[in-house]
Design a protein around this motif. Structure first.
Motif, PDB file in Angstrom:
ATOM      1  N   ILE A 171       0.656  -1.054  -0.011  1.00 10.51           N
ATOM      2  CA  ILE A 171      -0.032   0.025   0.057  1.00 10.51           C
ATOM      3  C   ILE A 171       0.817   1.205   0.035  1.00 10.51           C
ATOM      4  CG2 ILE A 171      -1.719   1.239   1.309  1.00 10.51           C
ATOM      5  CD1 ILE A 171      -2.626  -1.510   2.382  1.00 10.51           C
ATOM      6  N   LEU A 172       0.755   1.995  -1.158  1.00  4.91           N
ATOM      7  CA  LEU A 172       1.567   3.400  -1.208  1.00  4.91           C
ATOM      8  C   LEU A 172       0.738   4.685  -0.545  1.00  4.91           C
ATOM      9  CD1 LEU A 172       2.900   2.962  -4.842  1.00  4.91           C
ATOM     10  CD2 LEU A 172       3.824   2.362  -2.676  1.00  4.91           C
ATOM     11  N   GLY A 173       1.065   4.814   0.654  1.00  6.55           N
ATOM     12  CA  GLY A 173       0.434   5.855   1.222  1.00  6.55           C
ATOM     13  C   GLY A 173      -0.290   5.543   2.491  1.00  6.55           C
ATOM     14  N   ALA A 174       0.086   6.013   3.708  1.00  6.42           N
ATOM     15  CA  ALA A 174      -0.582   5.613   4.720  1.00  6.42           C
ATOM     16  C   ALA A 174      -1.406   6.788   5.548  1.00  6.42           C
ATOM     17  CB  ALA A 174       0.369   5.073   5.770  1.00  6.42           C
ATOM     18  N   SER A 196       4.169   1.512   2.493  1.00  9.18           N
ATOM     19  CA  SER A 196       5.248   2.862   2.063  1.00  9.18           C
ATOM     20  C   SER A 196       4.595   4.117   2.254  1.00  9.18           C
ATOM     21  CB  SER A 196       5.597   2.783   0.305  1.00  9.18           C
ATOM     22  OG  SER A 196       6.368   3.741   0.265  1.00  9.18           O
ATOM     23  N   GLU A 197       5.586   4.633   3.166  1.00  5.27           N
ATOM     24  CA  GLU A 197       4.862   6.111   3.653  1.00  5.27           C
ATOM     25  C   GLU A 197       6.250   6.846   4.400  1.00  5.27           C
ATOM     26  OE1 GLU A 197       1.868   7.976   4.055  1.00  5.27           O
ATOM     27  OE2 GLU A 197       3.263   9.229   4.880  1.00  5.27           O
ATOM     28  N   PRO A 198       6.217   8.182   3.581  1.00  7.21           N
ATOM     29  CA  PRO A 198       7.461   8.964   4.470  1.00  7.21           C
ATOM     30  C   PRO A 198       7.483   9.607   5.495  1.00  7.21           C
ATOM     31  CG  PRO A 198       6.646  10.050   2.595  1.00  7.21           C
ATOM     32  CD  PRO A 198       5.774   8.849   2.446  1.00  7.21           C
ATOM     33  N   ASN A 199       6.029   9.806   5.930  1.00  4.75           N
ATOM     34  CA  ASN A 199       5.779  10.443   7.142  1.00  4.75           C
ATOM     35  C   ASN A 199       5.792   9.534   8.557  1.00  4.75           C
ATOM     36  OD1 ASN A 199       4.109  10.979   9.379  1.00  4.75           O
ATOM     37  ND2 ASN A 199       3.151  12.876   8.337  1.00  4.75           N
ATOM     38  N   ALA A 200       6.750   9.772   9.354  1.00  2.91           N
ATOM     39  CA  ALA A 200       6.856   8.606  10.489  1.00  2.91           C
ATOM     40  C   ALA A 200       5.636   8.248  11.350  1.00  2.91           C
ATOM     41  CB  ALA A 200       7.876   9.145  11.408  1.00  2.91           C
TER      42      ALA A 200
END
Ligand SMILES: [Zn+2]
Ligand SMILES: [Zn+2]
Length: 345
Positions: A171-174, A196-200
């Motif tokens: 899943i791309l984006g949380a 996958s998500e850049p925001n911790a």
């Protein structure tokens, strides 16, 4: 009544407007909870204009209490209800083929019909007749009921891409939608759920929602990380929960042979992307779109929540009163929240 009126992109203000007028067969609800959708934010920013009128009231994820009923014996004042906002024509070729979410005459509450960022909302007789209105059981909270709409959209997306038991899923984006995809993929028996998500903070929320693995794509090579988490195979299903064309292109590279890619999130009008057509051809990949929801998706989603198979109670992280609608939108836009709700409590 008080309502948050959208006058133009970037211009939404609380104002007084006439109370909705009950016509035969209609319902008038006192709005109990409305959650802010990513689409509401795109509308607010002027990135989505299809079906949007100015001035109007948006808000399509909501629940309410019936305060007036135009003749229905089933729907009487005092009942709490959830409402599927999409009202199809029921007669066109898409409707007849079970694709009512693609009906060209679709009327949606929160778009063509005034929505729920308001004290009261009118549910048209046609929606009542078509079964869009559901009486809520006591186990379903007002905010849960508002979240049935996005959850039903997620259900539509996973049905279209054919997510099956045993699948390895990326899943791309949380954000909220990604978290709902995690919960549903778990329920459907996915063997591995990778986010996958850049925001911790959002990666932590994805783990809490049931993800097995979270990846920071800004720190590691996403494709290599997905390969190593799937024994070199890639994912059976990749869900794009962020509407960025370059991400869709990346998604193709994450899929296993014979896998499916769901372009779940909406893109901006006119945006074109580039996909690896060679990989789609030789690896027999399926790319599926998904738009909105059907009445059946709504009912299925509501049943899952009513029966306790899906728990949505951790989704709403911020609540505001209607008079704080500007602050609520600012919070939703900031990305620091999961779901932001406007509630009367
Ligand atoms: Zn929505
Ligand atoms: Zn139709």
């Amino acid at each position: 009544m008080k309502a948050a009126i959208l006058y133009a992109p970037h211009d939404m203000r609380l104002a007084l407007r006439d109370d909705p007028v009950l016509e035969p067969g209609d319902l008038i609800l006192r709005v109990k909870a409305t959650t802010i959708c990513g689409t509401d934010i795109r509308v607010y920013r002027g990135r989505k204009t299809a079906g949007i009128r100015y001035p109007s009231v948006i808000g399509h994820e909501f629940s309410g209490e019936i305060i007036a009923s135009g003749g229905s014996e089933t729907y009487t004042p005092g009942l709490r209800v959830g409402v599927c906002p999409a009202i199809p024509c029921g007669r066109c070729t898409q409707c007849l083929r079970g694709l009512e979410n693609l009906c060209p005459d679709l009327q949606a509450i929160g778009y063509e019909i005034d929505g729920a960022f308001a004290e009261y909302i009118r549910i048209p007789a046609r929606a009542v007749e078509l079964g869009n209105v559901h009486v809520l059981s006591d186990t379903v909270t007002d905010c849960d009921a508002a979240l049935i709409e996005p959850f039903a959209c997620v259900l539509n997306g996973q049905n279209k891409v054919g997510l099956q038991q045993g699948d390895k899923v990326v899943i791309l984006g949380a954000g909220p939608i990604g978290a709902l995809h995690v919960k549903l993929a778990r329920l459907r028996g996915a063997s591995r759920v990778i986010v996958s998500e850049p925001n911790a903070a959002r990666r932590a929320a994805a783990l809490q929602a049931g993800a097995d693995v979270v990846i920071d794509p800004s720190a590691v090579d996403l494709r290599a990380a997905v390969r190593s988490e799937t024994r070199g195979q890639g994912a059976n299903v990749v869900i794009c929960a962020i509407g960025i064309p370059s991400l869709a292109a990346q998604a193709v590279g994450l899929a296993a042979k014979g896998g499916g890619i769901s372009l779940f999130a909406g893109f901006s009008n006119g945006e074109l992307g580039t996909l690896d057509v060679n990989a789609i051809h030789y690896d027999e990949l399926r790319v599926t779109g998904s738009f909105g929801l059907s009445r059946r998706d709504y009912e299925d989603a509501l049943n899952m929540v009513t029966d306790g198979r899906i728990d949505l109670r951790d989704m709403v992280t911020h609540r505001y009163g209607l008079q704080e609608v500007a602050a609520a939108f600012a919070m939703a836009e900031s990305g620091a929240a999961m779901k932001v709700a406007i509630t009367d409590v």
